[in-house]
Design a protein around this motif. Structure first.
Motif, PDB file in Angstrom:
ATOM      1  N   MET A  10       0.849  -1.176   0.000  1.00  0.00           N
ATOM      2  CA  MET A  10       0.000   0.000   0.000  1.00  0.00           C
ATOM      3  C   MET A  10       0.887   1.229   0.000  1.00  0.00           C
ATOM      4  SD  MET A  10      -3.472   1.075   1.893  1.00  0.00           S
ATOM      5  CE  MET A  10      -4.132  -0.428   1.354  1.00  0.00           C
ATOM      6  N   SER A  11       0.443   2.255  -0.690  1.00  0.00           N
ATOM      7  CA  SER A  11       1.209   3.493  -0.787  1.00  0.00           C
ATOM      8  C   SER A  11       1.131   4.280   0.518  1.00  0.00           C
ATOM      9  CB  SER A  11       0.670   4.353  -1.922  1.00  0.00           C
ATOM     10  OG  SER A  11      -0.638   4.794  -1.620  1.00  0.00           O
ATOM     11  N   THR A  12       2.077   5.170   0.690  1.00  0.00           N
ATOM     12  CA  THR A  12       1.995   6.146   1.768  1.00  0.00           C
ATOM     13  C   THR A  12       0.887   7.120   1.392  1.00  0.00           C
ATOM     14  OG1 THR A  12       4.356   5.953   2.151  1.00  0.00           O
ATOM     15  CG2 THR A  12       3.268   7.927   2.994  1.00  0.00           C
ATOM     16  N   PRO A  13      -0.030   7.408   2.315  1.00  0.00           N
ATOM     17  CA  PRO A  13      -1.113   8.336   1.965  1.00  0.00           C
ATOM     18  C   PRO A  13      -0.571   9.687   1.497  1.00  0.00           C
ATOM     19  CG  PRO A  13      -1.560   7.264   4.053  1.00  0.00           C
ATOM     20  CD  PRO A  13      -0.150   6.900   3.672  1.00  0.00           C
ATOM     21  N   ILE A  14      -1.169  10.195   0.431  1.00  0.00           N
ATOM     22  CA  ILE A  14      -0.830  11.510  -0.091  1.00  0.00           C
ATOM     23  C   ILE A  14      -1.945  12.451   0.344  1.00  0.00           C
ATOM     24  CG2 ILE A  14      -0.457  12.861  -2.186  1.00  0.00           C
ATOM     25  CD1 ILE A  14       0.326  10.125  -3.516  1.00  0.00           C
ATOM     26  N   GLN A  15      -1.576  13.552   0.977  1.00  0.00           N
ATOM     27  CA  GLN A  15      -2.559  14.508   1.467  1.00  0.00           C
ATOM     28  C   GLN A  15      -2.725  15.645   0.459  1.00  0.00           C
ATOM     29  OE1 GLN A  15      -4.144  14.029   4.597  1.00  0.00           O
ATOM     30  NE2 GLN A  15      -3.107  12.062   4.457  1.00  0.00           N
ATOM     31  N   TRP A  16      -3.959  16.074   0.280  1.00  0.00           N
ATOM     32  CA  TRP A  16      -4.256  17.210  -0.592  1.00  0.00           C
ATOM     33  C   TRP A  16      -5.465  17.929  -0.026  1.00  0.00           C
ATOM     34  CZ3 TRP A  16      -8.167  18.420  -4.406  1.00  0.00           C
ATOM     35  CH2 TRP A  16      -7.809  19.466  -5.275  1.00  0.00           C
ATOM     36  N   THR A  17      -5.358  19.225   0.122  1.00  0.00           N
ATOM     37  CA  THR A  17      -6.473  20.025   0.620  1.00  0.00           C
ATOM     38  C   THR A  17      -7.177  20.683  -0.564  1.00  0.00           C
ATOM     39  OG1 THR A  17      -5.321  20.454   2.697  1.00  0.00           O
ATOM     40  CG2 THR A  17      -7.135  21.935   2.131  1.00  0.00           C
ATOM     41  N   VAL A  18      -8.476  20.501  -0.628  1.00  0.00           N
ATOM     42  CA  VAL A  18      -9.266  21.078  -1.711  1.00  0.00           C
ATOM     43  C   VAL A  18      -9.275  22.595  -1.538  1.00  0.00           C
ATOM     44  CG1 VAL A  18     -11.520  21.158  -2.817  1.00  0.00           C
ATOM     45  CG2 VAL A  18     -10.724  19.016  -1.786  1.00  0.00           C
ATOM     46  N   PRO A  19      -8.747  23.328  -2.517  1.00  0.00           N
ATOM     47  CA  PRO A  19      -8.733  24.790  -2.392  1.00  0.00           C
ATOM     48  C   PRO A  19     -10.148  25.357  -2.286  1.00  0.00           C
ATOM     49  CG  PRO A  19      -7.318  24.072  -4.201  1.00  0.00           C
ATOM     50  CD  PRO A  19      -8.108  22.877  -3.760  1.00  0.00           C
ATOM     51  N   LEU A  20     -10.284  26.332  -1.419  1.00  0.00           N
ATOM     52  CA  LEU A  20     -11.594  26.975  -1.249  1.00  0.00           C
ATOM     53  C   LEU A  20     -12.053  27.657  -2.527  1.00  0.00           C
ATOM     54  CD1 LEU A  20     -11.051  28.553   2.281  1.00  0.00           C
ATOM     55  CD2 LEU A  20     -12.315  26.453   1.719  1.00  0.00           C
ATOM     56  N   ASP A  21     -11.101  28.070  -3.348  1.00  0.00           N
ATOM     57  CA  ASP A  21     -11.437  28.802  -4.570  1.00  0.00           C
ATOM     58  C   ASP A  21     -11.167  27.975  -5.834  1.00  0.00           C
ATOM     59  OD1 ASP A  21      -8.686  28.755  -4.392  1.00  0.00           O
ATOM     60  OD2 ASP A  21      -8.405  30.867  -4.885  1.00  0.00           O
ATOM     61  N   HIS A  22     -11.234  26.656  -5.715  1.00  0.00           N
ATOM     62  CA  HIS A  22     -10.994  25.814  -6.900  1.00  0.00           C
ATOM     63  C   HIS A  22     -11.955  26.242  -8.013  1.00  0.00           C
ATOM     64  CE1 HIS A  22     -10.617  22.377  -9.546  1.00  0.00           C
ATOM     65  NE2 HIS A  22      -9.576  21.974  -8.831  1.00  0.00           N
ATOM     66  N   PRO A  23     -11.449  26.402  -9.240  1.00  0.00           N
ATOM     67  CA  PRO A  23     -12.305  26.897 -10.334  1.00  0.00           C
ATOM     68  C   PRO A  23     -13.505  26.002 -10.637  1.00  0.00           C
ATOM     69  CG  PRO A  23     -10.058  26.441 -11.115  1.00  0.00           C
ATOM     70  CD  PRO A  23     -10.067  26.228  -9.642  1.00  0.00           C
ATOM     71  N   ALA A  24     -13.437  24.725 -10.297  1.00  0.00           N
ATOM     72  CA  ALA A  24     -14.559  23.824 -10.584  1.00  0.00           C
ATOM     73  C   ALA A  24     -15.794  24.161  -9.757  1.00  0.00           C
ATOM     74  CB  ALA A  24     -14.154  22.375 -10.333  1.00  0.00           C
ATOM     75  N   PHE A  25     -15.604  24.869  -8.650  1.00  0.00           N
ATOM     76  CA  PHE A  25     -16.753  25.209  -7.811  1.00  0.00           C
ATOM     77  C   PHE A  25     -17.656  26.258  -8.457  1.00  0.00           C
ATOM     78  CE2 PHE A  25     -13.868  23.909  -4.172  1.00  0.00           C
ATOM     79  CZ  PHE A  25     -14.466  22.670  -4.047  1.00  0.00           C
ATOM     80  N   ALA A  26     -17.162  26.973  -9.426  1.00  0.00           N
ATOM     81  CA  ALA A  26     -17.932  28.051 -10.052  1.00  0.00           C
ATOM     82  C   ALA A  26     -19.254  27.554 -10.636  1.00  0.00           C
ATOM     83  CB  ALA A  26     -17.108  28.743 -11.133  1.00  0.00           C
ATOM     84  N   GLY A  27     -19.286  26.353 -11.165  1.00  0.00           N
ATOM     85  CA  GLY A  27     -20.519  25.872 -11.770  1.00  0.00           C
ATOM     86  C   GLY A  27     -21.017  24.563 -11.200  1.00  0.00           C
ATOM     87  N   HIS A  28     -20.493  24.164 -10.070  1.00  0.00           N
ATOM     88  CA  HIS A  28     -20.814  22.819  -9.561  1.00  0.00           C
ATOM     89  C   HIS A  28     -21.007  22.844  -8.064  1.00  0.00           C
ATOM     90  CE1 HIS A  28     -20.341  18.359  -9.494  1.00  0.00           C
ATOM     91  NE2 HIS A  28     -20.724  18.483 -10.737  1.00  0.00           N
ATOM     92  N   PHE A  29     -21.958  23.181  -7.519  1.00  0.00           N
ATOM     93  CA  PHE A  29     -23.312  23.588  -7.853  1.00  0.00           C
ATOM     94  C   PHE A  29     -23.533  24.996  -7.345  1.00  0.00           C
ATOM     95  CE2 PHE A  29     -23.660  18.960  -7.868  1.00  0.00           C
ATOM     96  CZ  PHE A  29     -24.356  18.739  -9.020  1.00  0.00           C
ATOM     97  N   PRO A  30     -24.520  25.717  -7.834  1.00  0.00           N
ATOM     98  CA  PRO A  30     -24.676  27.125  -7.465  1.00  0.00           C
ATOM     99  C   PRO A  30     -24.825  27.385  -5.956  1.00  0.00           C
ATOM    100  CG  PRO A  30     -26.024  26.620  -9.358  1.00  0.00           C
ATOM    101  CD  PRO A  30     -25.450  25.313  -8.872  1.00  0.00           C
ATOM    102  N   ASP A  31     -25.591  26.576  -5.248  1.00  0.00           N
ATOM    103  CA  ASP A  31     -25.850  26.850  -3.830  1.00  0.00           C
ATOM    104  C   ASP A  31     -24.970  26.047  -2.878  1.00  0.00           C
ATOM    105  OD1 ASP A  31     -27.821  28.689  -4.495  1.00  0.00           O
ATOM    106  OD2 ASP A  31     -29.359  27.134  -4.596  1.00  0.00           O
ATOM    107  N   ILE A  32     -24.458  24.923  -3.338  1.00  0.00           N
ATOM    108  CA  ILE A  32     -23.608  24.066  -2.508  1.00  0.00           C
ATOM    109  C   ILE A  32     -22.427  23.628  -3.356  1.00  0.00           C
ATOM    110  CG2 ILE A  32     -23.444  21.939  -1.182  1.00  0.00           C
ATOM    111  CD1 ILE A  32     -26.495  22.056  -0.840  1.00  0.00           C
ATOM    112  N   ALA A  33     -21.236  24.125  -3.029  1.00  0.00           N
ATOM    113  CA  ALA A  33     -20.044  23.787  -3.805  1.00  0.00           C
ATOM    114  C   ALA A  33     -19.633  22.343  -3.534  1.00  0.00           C
ATOM    115  CB  ALA A  33     -18.910  24.732  -3.447  1.00  0.00           C
ATOM    116  N   ILE A  34     -19.565  21.537  -4.594  1.00  0.00           N
ATOM    117  CA  ILE A  34     -19.118  20.145  -4.522  1.00  0.00           C
ATOM    118  C   ILE A  34     -18.082  19.947  -5.618  1.00  0.00           C
ATOM    119  CG2 ILE A  34     -19.790  17.727  -4.801  1.00  0.00           C
ATOM    120  CD1 ILE A  34     -22.576  18.504  -3.805  1.00  0.00           C
TER     121      ILE A  34
END
Length: 101
Positions: free
Chosen positions: A1-25
């Motif tokens: 098994m790999s060593t876990p790789i950590q990544w924090t989802v940026p609060l301003d990730h560009p994908a949030f702009a249209g996915h979804f309007p009221d709840i960013a996913i």
């Protein structure tokens, strides 16, 4: 098994702009791309040598979520991966390394 790789989802990730309007996913395609890039980089593969066997999106990923990505390669060449937050498994899947890899 790999060593876990950590990544924090940026609060301003560009994908949030249209996915979804009221709840960013974070869209599943972004999570899948993240996993595939990390796995292929770590295993010194190219995406052209991989086939996605399965992917299940189990829990929404939100802005600021801290993700842990782990993977392991099976004897048959399949690579299983999971993406989790501290509270939930968000994605589970597998890719096959093509024989011409």
């Amino acid at each position: 098994m790999s060593t876990p790789i950590q990544w924090t989802v940026p609060l301003d990730h560009p994908a949030f702009a249209g996915h979804f309007p009221d709840i960013a996913i974070l869209p599943g395609v972004v999570l899948l791309d993240l996993a595939l890039q990390l796995i292929t980089d770590a295993c010194h593969l190219t995406l052209q040598n991989c086939t996605i066997n399965s992917v299940k999106f189990l829990h929404p990923t939100l802005p600021g979520d801290v993700l842990s990505i782990v993977y392991h390669q099976l004897d048959n060449g399949t690579i299983r991966f999971d993406i989790s937050t501290p509270a939930h498994k968000a994605v589970s899947g597998s890719v096959m390394i093509n024989s011409n890899a």
